[in-house]
Design a protein around this motif. Structure first.
Motif, short mmCIF file in Angstrom:
data_model
loop_
_atom_site.label_atom_id
_atom_site.label_comp_id
_atom_site.label_asym_id
_atom_site.label_seq_id
_atom_site.Cartn_x
_atom_site.Cartn_y
_atom_site.Cartn_z
N ALA A 1 0.83 -1.21 0.00
CA ALA A 1 0.00 0.00 0.00
C ALA A 1 0.86 1.26 0.00
CB ALA A 1 -0.94 -0.01 1.20
N THR B 1 2.20 1.72 -3.44
CA THR B 1 1.11 2.18 -4.29
C THR B 1 0.82 3.66 -4.05
OG1 THR B 1 0.16 0.00 -4.33
CG2 THR B 1 -1.31 1.81 -4.85
N SER C 1 -4.37 -1.21 -7.08
CA SER C 1 -3.57 -1.10 -5.86
C SER C 1 -4.26 -1.79 -4.69
CB SER C 1 -3.34 0.37 -5.52
OG SER C 1 -2.65 0.99 -6.55
N SER D 1 -3.90 -5.50 -5.01
CA SER D 1 -2.53 -5.92 -4.74
C SER D 1 -2.21 -5.87 -3.25
CB SER D 1 -1.56 -5.02 -5.50
OG SER D 1 -0.24 -5.30 -5.15
N ALA D 2 -2.63 -4.81 -2.58
CA ALA D 2 -2.30 -4.62 -1.17
C ALA D 2 -3.16 -5.47 -0.24
CB ALA D 2 -2.45 -3.14 -0.81
N MET E 1 -4.61 6.47 0.55
CA MET E 1 -4.60 6.21 -0.90
C MET E 1 -5.76 6.95 -1.57
SD MET E 1 -3.69 2.09 -0.85
CE MET E 1 -4.69 1.77 -2.29
#
Length: 126
Positions: free
Chosen positions: A10, A13, A57, A60-61, A120
Motif C-alpha cells: 500500500a 502504491t 492497488s 494488490s495490497a 490512498m
C-alpha cells in the motif's frame, strides 16, 4: 508478515499514485482497461485512470479483502471515501465507513489498513 506485506504494498502504491498525480493527464493509462467498471463508477469524483489505479492497488495490497469482489465494488470504496472527504466529514467517521465497506466476509480490515486505504483515496481524490 501478511500485514507487513500489505502495508509495504500500500505504501508503494501510495507513492506511485502521488507520482502519477504529478504528471500530465494526456497519456492513456494501461491499468484503467483492467478496471474499467470501477473507473466508470468513480468517474464523477475522480478520473478513470486514477480510479483504475486505486482498484489495482487495493487488489494488490489487500488480496483477502478484494477476493471475489468486482472492480465496481472496490471502486465504490473510493467513490464513498472521496465523497466523504469532499463533504469534510471527520476522519474517524471516514475510517469507520472504510472499515464497513472494505470488510469481506471473514476478512476484516484493521485500523492501520483502513488508514492506508484512506490515504490512498485522499491522494486519488485530489
Amino acid at each position: 508478515m501478511t500485514r507487513t506485506t500489505a502495508v509495504l504494498a500500500a505504501s508503494t502504491t501510495l507513492a506511485a499514485l502521488l507520482l502519477a498525480g504529478c504528471g500530465g493527464e494526456d497519456k492513456p493509462a494501461t491499468p484503467a482497461a483492467a478496471s474499467s467498471a470501477a473507473a466508470a463508477s468513480a468517474s464523477a469524483i475522480v478520473d478513470s485512470a486514477r480510479a483504475g489505479a486505486f482498484v489495482i492497488s487495493f487488489k494488490s495490497a489487500f488480496p483477502q479483502l478484494a477476493a471475489g469482489r468486482a472492480d465496481a465494488q472496490i471502486g465504490e470504496i473510493l467513490t464513498r471515501t472521496c465523497g466523504n472527504v469532499k463533504a469534510a466529514k471527520a476522519e474517524d467517521a471516514i475510517l469507520a465507513d472504510i472499515v464497513q465497506l472494505a470488510g469481506n466476509g471473514s476478512a476484516q480490515i484493521s485500523e492501520q489498513e483502513a488508514q492506508l486505504v484512506y490515504q490512498m483515496a485522499k491522494n486519488v481524490c485530489g
